[in-house]
Design a protein around this motif. Structure first.
Motif, PDB file in Angstrom:
ATOM      1  N   GLU A 293       0.824  -1.197   0.000  1.00 28.80           N
ATOM      2  CA  GLU A 293       0.000   0.000   0.000  1.00 28.80           C
ATOM      3  C   GLU A 293       0.868   1.261   0.000  1.00 28.80           C
ATOM      4  N   ASP A 294       1.964   1.204   0.784  1.00 25.08           N
ATOM      5  CA  ASP A 294       2.878   2.346   0.776  1.00 25.08           C
ATOM      6  C   ASP A 294       3.481   2.539  -0.611  1.00 25.08           C
ATOM      7  N   GLN A 295       3.890   1.387  -1.228  1.00 27.32           N
ATOM      8  CA  GLN A 295       4.473   1.492  -2.562  1.00 27.32           C
ATOM      9  C   GLN A 295       3.428   1.957  -3.573  1.00 27.32           C
ATOM     10  N   THR A 296       2.159   1.515  -3.366  1.00 32.56           N
ATOM     11  CA  THR A 296       1.104   1.953  -4.271  1.00 32.56           C
ATOM     12  C   THR A 296       0.891   3.459  -4.166  1.00 32.56           C
ATOM     13  N   GLN A 297       0.877   3.947  -2.930  1.00 30.81           N
ATOM     14  CA  GLN A 297       0.738   5.390  -2.751  1.00 30.81           C
ATOM     15  C   GLN A 297       1.919   6.138  -3.361  1.00 30.81           C
ATOM     16  N   GLU A 298       3.122   5.540  -3.180  1.00 29.04           N
ATOM     17  CA  GLU A 298       4.299   6.164  -3.768  1.00 29.04           C
ATOM     18  C   GLU A 298       4.212   6.140  -5.292  1.00 29.04           C
ATOM     19  N   LEU A 299       3.704   5.016  -5.833  1.00 30.64           N
ATOM     20  CA  LEU A 299       3.554   4.911  -7.282  1.00 30.64           C
ATOM     21  C   LEU A 299       2.504   5.900  -7.785  1.00 30.64           C
ATOM     22  N   GLU A 305       3.189  12.889 -10.534  1.00 32.99           N
ATOM     23  CA  GLU A 305       4.317  13.715 -10.942  1.00 32.99           C
ATOM     24  C   GLU A 305       4.629  13.521 -12.421  1.00 32.99           C
ATOM     25  N   LEU A 306       4.471  12.216 -12.891  1.00 32.91           N
ATOM     26  CA  LEU A 306       4.721  11.954 -14.307  1.00 32.91           C
ATOM     27  C   LEU A 306       3.692  12.668 -15.182  1.00 32.91           C
ATOM     28  N   GLU A 307       2.430  12.642 -14.752  1.00 30.94           N
ATOM     29  CA  GLU A 307       1.413  13.365 -15.508  1.00 30.94           C
ATOM     30  C   GLU A 307       1.703  14.869 -15.511  1.00 30.94           C
ATOM     31  N   GLN A 308       2.162  15.357 -14.358  1.00 37.36           N
ATOM     32  CA  GLN A 308       2.516  16.773 -14.294  1.00 37.36           C
ATOM     33  C   GLN A 308       3.688  17.078 -15.217  1.00 37.36           C
ATOM     34  N   PHE A 309       4.659  16.133 -15.234  1.00 36.58           N
ATOM     35  CA  PHE A 309       5.789  16.314 -16.135  1.00 36.58           C
ATOM     36  C   PHE A 309       5.339  16.284 -17.593  1.00 36.58           C
ATOM     37  N   ALA A 310       4.395  15.335 -17.906  1.00 36.14           N
ATOM     38  CA  ALA A 310       3.910  15.264 -19.279  1.00 36.14           C
ATOM     39  C   ALA A 310       3.213  16.569 -19.667  1.00 36.14           C
ATOM     40  N   TYR A 311       2.450  17.123 -18.731  1.00 35.87           N
ATOM     41  CA  TYR A 311       1.783  18.390 -19.015  1.00 35.87           C
ATOM     42  C   TYR A 311       2.810  19.500 -19.255  1.00 35.87           C
ATOM     43  N   VAL A 312       3.842  19.519 -18.374  1.00 35.46           N
ATOM     44  CA  VAL A 312       4.878  20.541 -18.534  1.00 35.46           C
ATOM     45  C   VAL A 312       5.600  20.345 -19.854  1.00 35.46           C
TER      46      VAL A 312
END
Length: 557
Positions: A293-299, A305-312
């Motif tokens: 669950e921790d790894q899922t939250q981290e993922l 962040e990846l979506e934010q990077f894709a937007y940027v």
């Protein structure tokens, strides 16, 4: 030593040290032998009694009755004969002799022989023989002469009458002794018949009592040997099944149930061990689940962040990049030829780098959208995907004079734009990486169990086996960008799309033998290369009744 081992060891010690005890099978067998022996004895006695009853009943009902009846008939015939002669003596009428003629002449037809046949052991036979002899003497010595005397017209004297009476009394006396012998014997046989009948009835009652007692005893023994130990052991097992794993299970009764109790006890120890292991596994699972669950939250955070990077990347990065490319192109158009050659070369490098950067960003964004920004899945006709891909590659196909053939392609479940992209990338690579001859590309499909297997083969420059896995990595190139354009993302995109649809993709190893090579690093016109074969699979749609088609070759657009 564990508790399980101790129980097992004690059980084996009991088997060796304790005296041998009969098991359930032995006990039941012994009880059945006793019951069968008793029943056999009773049945044997009943059969013997029944046979004796039949024998005595036959003597009383048939044999003595036959003997008495024949003797009485013999006596009645003699009485009729004697009466007829006395009547003839008084009346001198021949009609008076009719009873004599109808008596059957008993003096001439003895019955002692028949009597000895039906009653061979009776003492009445000699008496009957004496009576028959007296009857013969009466007739021959008195009756026959008297009839002749009366026929001659003479009358009987008192002496003649007394003589006849005396001779007939001799017969009567012998007959009476015969009857007095037969009747007591018959009465004795009747008494014996009653005794035998009573004995048979007693044996029948005794058989019923023995069967009742034997059934009751067997029921008690089965309850004691089987039902009670089974019920006790079932109760012990239910206690453990209800959750009291610490309860010790024991068996009572015959050795089989004692051993079964020991086996259940061993199973209880194993169950305790397995429960402890399951509890440990559950704790580890919970711990792993918490970590997951921790790894899922981290993922999820990483994906955001990846979506934010894709937007940027799609907006913020491309805007200044477009300005750089635009102003570099303006410099190239306005000041091209006015500066020295080195300045023109620098401007060209800047424009080319900006364009390549834009292409890399676009390819990277497109790669990241696979599986993340997806359209709803549906039944997709791959033949239509192939036609759409060929329409997008129409210019490259005409410039290279490529010849493209394909089998009839099936219908699968997936996303049509992504599957079209796979077809377009594979055919585009086959056109791009061609040898000296015009590209010849073939698309084939066949059913392999629960999957469709597809093939894209060409006559291009080929892929060496040592790079068969590397070509599916993103931005991996095997050739310089001056020789072959592109960003190196096409096969990586195909791999991601195919795996997203539940399949796999790989490069088919080249056939054994020498491969075509370019001369001096240059492919000659009309020369075929070793070629490349790309294979990939897609699941068969479970919602469709797909029929595997015979491979037919057709030329597409």
């Amino acid at each position: 030593m564990t508790q399980t081992q101790t129980v097992t060891g004690n059980t084996r010690w009991d088997r060796v040290r304790q005296p041998r005890v009969w098991g359930v099978h032995g006990r039941i067998a012994a009880a059945l032998v006793v019951v069968v022996a008793l029943l056999t004895g009773v049945v044997t006695a009943a059969v013997v009694t029944l046979l004796e009853t039949r024998q005595v009943q036959r003597e009383v009902v048939r044999d003595y009755y036959t003997g008495l009846r024949s003797s009485q008939n013999y006596f009645i015939g003699m009485l009729d004969s004697e009466t007829a002669i006395r009547g003839y003596a008084l009346t001198h009428d021949k009609a008076s002799l009719k009873p004599l003629n109808e008596s059957g002449q008993p003096w001439a037809h003895p019955v002692s022989g028949d009597l000895s046949k039906v009653l061979p052991d009776t003492r009445a036979v000699p008496k009957m023989q004496e009576a028959e002899e007296a009857a013969r003497i009466w007739y021959e010595d008195w009756a026959a002469p008297m009839i002749q005397l009366i026929d001659s017209g003479a009358n009987l004297t008192p002496a003649d009458v007394n003589e006849g009476r005396r001779l007939f009394d001799n017969f009567r006396s012998a007959y009476t002794e015969t009857i007095n012998t037969l009747r007591p014997e018959r009465e004795k046989a009747a008494v014996h018949l009653a005794d035998v009948t009573n004995l048979g009835f007693a044996i029948g009652v005794l058989s019923a009592i023995i069967c009742l007692i034997a059934g009751l005893v067997l029921w008690i023994l089965m309850r004691r040997w089987v039902s009670r130990p089974v019920a006790f052991l079932a109760g012990e097992a239910r206690i453990v099944a209800d959750g009291e794993l610490g309860h010790q299970v024991i068996g009572i009764g015959p050795p089989e149930f004692v051993q079964l109790g020991a086996d259940v006890e061993m199973m209880r120890h194993r169950l305790i061990t397995e429960v402890e292991q399951a509890e440990q596994a559950r704790r580890e699972t919970l711990q792993a689940r918490a970590i997951l669950e921790d790894q899922t939250q981290e993922l999820q955070r990483s994906n955001r962040e990846l979506e934010q990077f894709a937007y940027v990347a799609s907006h913020d990065l491309q805007e200044p990049l477009r300005k750089v490319a635009s102003f570099c192109q303006m410099l190239q158009r306005r000041y091209g030829g006015q500066l020295d050659d080195r300045a023109d070369q620098y401007i060209h490098f800047a424009v080319d780098g900006a364009k390549r950067m834009q292409q890399l960003i676009n390819d990277l964004l497109e790669f990241s959208r696979v599986g993340r920004l997806s359209a709803p899945s549906a039944d997709v006709d791959l033949s239509e995907c192939l036609e759409n891909a060929l329409l997008n590659l129409e210019t490259a196909k005409e410039e290279s004079a490529a010849e493209i053939t394909a089998d009839d392609l099936p219908v699968v479940h997936g996303e049509a734009p992504l599957l079209t992209q796979v077809m377009q990338n594979l055919i585009g690579n086959a056109i791009k990486f061609r040898a000296g001859a015009a590209p010849r590309i073939r698309i084939a499909a066949r059913r392999d169990g629960e999957f469709w297997e597809f093939t894209c083969s060409d006559n291009g420059i080929g892929i060496e086996q040592e790079y068969a896995d590397r070509v599916f990595l993103i931005f991996q190139r095997l050739h310089a960008k001056e020789a072959y354009g592109g960003t190196g993302i096409g096969l990586a995109m195909c791999k991601k799309i195919i795996e997203y649809h539940g399949g796999k993709i790989w490069v088919e190893p080249p056939p054994a033998g020498p491969l075509a090579q370019p001369r001096d690093g240059v492919w000659q016109p009309g020369q075929d290369g070793p070629g490349t074969t790309i294979r990939w699979t897609l699941p068969v749609s479970s919602d469709l009744k797909v029929l595997e088609l015979e491979p037919t070759v057709k030329v597409t657009r």
